[in-house]
Design an enzyme around this catalytic site. Sequence first.
Site, short mmCIF file in Angstrom:
data_model
loop_
_atom_site.label_atom_id
_atom_site.label_comp_id
_atom_site.label_asym_id
_atom_site.label_seq_id
_atom_site.Cartn_x
_atom_site.Cartn_y
_atom_site.Cartn_z
CB THR A 93 43.31 28.66 27.84
OG1 THR A 93 41.93 27.54 28.97
CG2 THR A 93 42.05 28.49 27.36
CE LYS A 168 40.51 25.44 28.49
NZ LYS A 168 38.76 25.22 29.43
CE LYS A 243 42.35 32.53 27.65
NZ LYS A 243 43.27 32.26 28.49
P1 NAD Z 1 44.42 34.48 36.95
O1 NAD Z 1 44.94 35.27 36.97
O2 NAD Z 1 44.74 34.02 38.61
O3 NAD Z 1 46.48 33.96 37.09
C1 NAD Z 1 47.61 34.15 36.26
C2 NAD Z 1 48.80 34.29 37.36
O4 NAD Z 1 49.53 34.13 36.65
C3 NAD Z 1 48.56 35.51 38.12
O5 NAD Z 1 48.97 34.91 39.64
C4 NAD Z 1 50.31 36.08 37.82
O6 NAD Z 1 50.47 37.70 38.20
C5 NAD Z 1 50.94 35.25 37.02
N1 NAD Z 1 51.61 35.41 35.72
C6 NAD Z 1 51.40 36.40 35.00
N2 NAD Z 1 52.49 36.94 33.96
C7 NAD Z 1 53.59 36.26 34.17
C8 NAD Z 1 54.89 35.89 34.25
N3 NAD Z 1 55.49 36.34 33.49
N4 NAD Z 1 55.81 35.69 35.44
C9 NAD Z 1 54.96 34.73 36.26
N5 NAD Z 1 54.08 34.99 36.84
C10 NAD Z 1 53.18 35.77 35.74
O7 NAD Z 1 43.98 32.70 36.80
P2 NAD Z 1 43.94 31.57 36.40
O8 NAD Z 1 42.50 31.17 36.97
O9 NAD Z 1 44.77 31.06 36.96
O10 NAD Z 1 44.23 31.03 34.71
C11 NAD Z 1 45.00 30.68 34.33
C12 NAD Z 1 45.11 29.60 33.41
O11 NAD Z 1 44.15 28.78 33.21
C13 NAD Z 1 44.51 31.42 32.40
O12 NAD Z 1 44.80 30.81 30.82
C14 NAD Z 1 42.64 30.65 32.05
O13 NAD Z 1 42.12 30.78 30.66
C15 NAD Z 1 42.85 29.32 32.44
N6 NAD Z 1 41.98 28.23 33.36
C16 NAD Z 1 40.90 29.28 34.18
C17 NAD Z 1 40.09 29.06 34.56
C18 NAD Z 1 39.37 29.39 35.68
O14 NAD Z 1 38.02 28.74 35.77
N7 NAD Z 1 40.27 30.26 36.33
C19 NAD Z 1 39.62 27.25 34.14
C20 NAD Z 1 40.49 26.41 32.52
C21 NAD Z 1 41.34 26.36 32.38
#
Ligand code: NAD
Length: 297
Positions: A93, A168, A243
């Site tokens: 997102t 979204k 966010k």
């Molecule tokens: P998270 O923080 O659990 O995972 C993000 C991952 O990205 C981490 O493991 C981090 O180490 C990795 N990362 C960061 N920079 C990096 C790079 N340069 N190279 C490689 N890896 C890298 O977050 P999440 O909950 O998995 O969410 C991911 C996305 O999905 C976000 O944008 C969030 O807003 C969206 N989202 C999350 C949810 C939810 O319920 N968690 C729901 C809908 C949307």
Amino acid sequence: MSTIAFIGLGNMGGPMAGNLVKAGHAVTAFDLAPASREAAAALGVGIAASAREAVAQAEIVVTMLPAGRHVLSVWADILPAVTPGTLLIDSSTVDVESARKAHALAAEHGCLSLDAPVSGGVGGASGATLTFMVGGSAEAFARGEPVLAKMGRRIVHCGDAGNGQAAKICNNMILGISMIGVCEAFVLAEKLGLSHEALFDVASTSSGQCWSLTTYCPVPGPVPTSPANKDYKPGFASALMLKDLKLSQEAAQASGAATPLGAAAAQLYGLHNAWGEGGTDFSGIIHLLRGQAGKQG
Ligand code: NAD
């Protein structure tokens, strides 16, 4: 079967990559965090030493990262290493402007691209029941849809570059505003001596009916599956709602749209997070409206 690279194996990306493996795709992935790499490896995902190495053989690349700046930096890093014609899909997102910049970067390298943010949370990521809101060309969508269908149940093409992110943040702005409205109604009912059940019975079958009331009711009782019945354990964390509301406000300012209730919702979720409740479900904002941080009821 496609050769797929997956960058970002966190709470969402890890199980999504696992579902691609389950569907028979060859998945090579990378994450900066060792714990995320190990969890994904346990699901059968192949782990590369870097993002560039992960994408070297890929026909399709999926990224699932925290925010727009991460997506732009990862795409700038990997694009010189991908074969022209590769499809890049970003499911994070992010703000609409970054999404459109990412599409432009991909086009400069002769690649197809989609912005494909999701709703459905960690449960949807694990169960492959996510909804994908997709922006990009018809050609990119036709190639990406079968892969997205292995990670989700509903795949909606919302239009050109950036329109998945636009859908979204518009949806989640409705959700944030409507949740606050439902919470305010319960708080007022409490002050007036009207029971939760009575308000629910009337509003859920009247013009106050909405998802925040009938599926995610912010008080325990009327909807037994709502987070209010589980000490407001998310669900959808208040920090993630904040966010998304900030992203909708950025977009409103950039486009000149008037969204005064969206602005108020962003402020209220900012306060809820400042109270230390960012990790609770977003329906827990009822505590803030009662003036009782962290109290159940
Ligand atoms: P998270 O923080 O659990 O995972 C993000 C991952 O990205 C981490 O493991 C981090 O180490 C990795 N990362 C960061 N920079 C990096 C790079 N340069 N190279 C490689 N890896 C890298 O977050 P999440 O909950 O998995 O969410 C991911 C996305 O999905 C976000 O944008 C969030 O807003 C969206 N989202 C999350 C949810 C939810 O319920 N968690 C729901 C809908 C949307």
